[in-house]
Write an enzyme that holds these catalytic residues in place. Structure first.
Site, short mmCIF file in Angstrom:
data_model
loop_
_atom_site.label_atom_id
_atom_site.label_comp_id
_atom_site.label_asym_id
_atom_site.label_seq_id
_atom_site.Cartn_x
_atom_site.Cartn_y
_atom_site.Cartn_z
N HIS A 20 -8.53 8.41 -0.61
CA HIS A 20 -7.22 8.08 -0.06
C HIS A 20 -6.15 8.17 -1.15
CE1 HIS A 20 -8.92 6.19 3.72
NE2 HIS A 20 -9.99 6.33 2.95
N ASP A 125 -0.90 4.97 4.23
CA ASP A 125 -2.22 5.26 4.77
C ASP A 125 -2.39 4.54 6.10
OD1 ASP A 125 -5.23 4.89 5.13
OD2 ASP A 125 -5.20 6.08 3.29
#
Length: 459
Positions: A20, A125
């Site tokens: 991520h 995210d």
């Protein structure tokens, strides 16, 4: 700076796990290269982690980024358990639990920027739902959710009814079991993220990779009326070697014939068992193929404090001596993009994390799929049965089994030696060229990326 870009501040908030952190740093670099003001907001240790592992960009790539540290309370950073029956990195849960406490510090940054900016664009995210909530509360805030996993996977797990089921049947695809993909604690984080306020969705994919799925994806009830930007691949597709000392594995690759090496890595957060290490080692040895194997302990929550530990002591006796001249074991973190881009690399045995999938596709390297958790079981299906640029080594239905050396040898030869492998390599090369033409100029001319920039800088 163009007038339309002036006074637009972009704040990027990644989830604190390598795949991520990495994708959103790539995206931040791309945005800043277009003259935008970008803040990459994360805990200090994770800023260091992602910057120290960045590859493929020139040294100056991050010089215009603003790295903003978000204080995080102390958390335990236990060692991973490679012999667990479930491969999800539950040892990172203490970090995930404490990460929510960065919210007030992020809020302070956003309020400060809001007072001086025409627009504050927050790209967070999908798992960092509180960042979008804070952005939506600003009078000039605009939240966008970034998805680090493929939309096809989000659809596939829904079941076999309706348009999704019809599409899967038409494509001849079967969804793997949901069991053991994630822990209950992580499922709760995902569940909290499903009601995130957002102006649009950004995904590290493109229509050449998932075109059949994107339109149906945006028809989901919580996404109707929102904008979708399929902006991948985000990693550079024209590779510049990282500044500083060159990793020794690249020197070794330089000495190997073109298209002769199998690269093996199970990602930053995954580990295979001690018993499986032994079987994989024997399978590689018996395949008689050149290979580069990254064999290390999975990341802990704080990679700076804990350092890295290799696991070469789990290899069979005399294994290192037996592979001399044909194989190499790497016990530390390896520069994956540079390995995949190297002309000696022929194939990639992988856990099929989406970051690895996208990197492999953009470099034209076929994959040998060995899924571990999360979206990876579906990604293995997507690569092998839909894109047809790989084969499955260990099917998800056999996730609790130790795969024997003879089966591993067979899978390696299927791609590296047999005729079927030549067809898979050809398809991988063709997909690479198609993706590169679609995004253009190393990725910076990606039409979807430019459309997003035009949208957020509108008057």
């Amino acid at each position: 700076m163009e007038a339309s870009k002036a006074n637009v501040s972009i704040v990027v908030v990644p989830f604190p796990a390598q795949g991520h952190l990495n994708q959103l740093l790539h995206f931040s670099i791309m945005l800043s290269s277009h003259g935008l003001t970008v803040y990459y907001a994360a805990p200090r240790t994770h800023i260091h982690q992602t910057r120290s592992r960045l590859q493929g960009w020139p040294t100056s790539a991050t010089s215009s980024l603003h790295f903003h540290e978000l204080p995080i309370p102390p958390y335990t950073s236990p060692a991973p358990n490679p012999n667990s029956s479930i491969f999800f990195p539950s040892h990172l849960q203490p970090l995930f639990d404490e990460f929510k406490h960065v919210q007030p510090h992020l809020a302070n940054l956003l309020h400060s920027l809001s007072a001086t900016s025409r627009r504050v664009v927050v790209i967070s995210d999908f798992l960092v739902s509180f960042a979008a909530t804070e952005a939506a509360a600003l009078p000039n805030g605009e939240p966008y959710t970034f998805r680090c996993t493929p939309p096809s996977g989000a659809l596939a797990w829904q079941g076999e009814d309706g348009p999704v089921g019809n599409l899967l049947k038409a494509l001849g695809l079967k969804t793997p079991s949901k069991e053991d993909r994630v822990t209950e604690e992580f499922s709760a984080i995902v569940a909290r993220s499903k009601s995130t306020p957002e102006s649009g969705v950004l995904i590290n994919t493109c229509r050449l990779i998932e075109g059949d799925f994107l339109d149906i994806f945006m028809q989901q009830p919580d996404l109707i009326g929102k904008k979708l930007f399929a902006i991948g691949p985000l990693n550079p597709i024209v590779i510049t070697e990282t500044a500083g000392p060159r990793h020794r594995c690249l020197d070794w690759l330089d000495r190997q014939p073109s298209g002769s090496v199998l690269y093996i890595s199970f990602g930053s957060n995954s580990s295979i068992s001690d018993e499986q290490i032994e079987q994989l080692a024997m399978g590689l040895l018996n395949s008689d193929q050149r290979f580069l194997w990254v064999l290390r302990e999975a990341d802990r929550g704080d990679v700076i404090a804990e350092g890295e530990r290799d696991r070469q002591n789990k290899l069979p006796p005399d294994f290192i001596e037996k592979i001399e001249g044909k194989g190499i074991i790497i016990g530390d973190w390896a520069p994956q993009l540079e390995i995949l881009a190297h002309q000696a690399t022929a194939a990639f045995m992988s856990h099929c994390g989406w970051n690895s999938c996208i990197e492999s596709i953009s470099m034209g390297v076929p994959m040998l799929a060995w899924p571990m958790h999360s979206d990876q079981p579906w990604n293995a299906v997507l690569l092998s049965s839909y894109l047809k640029v790989g084969v499955v080594v260990r099917d998800w239905s056999r996730r609790k089994e130790v795969l024997l050396a003879v089966e591993i040898e067979k899978a390696v030869k299927e791609v590296m030696v047999y005729d079927k492998g030549e067809e898979i390599k050809r398809r991988a090369r063709e997909l690479k060229e198609a993706v590169r033409q679609a995004v253009g100029d190393g990725g910076s001319s990606n039409p979807e990326l430019l459309a997003f920039i035009n949208h957020i800088t509108r008057s």
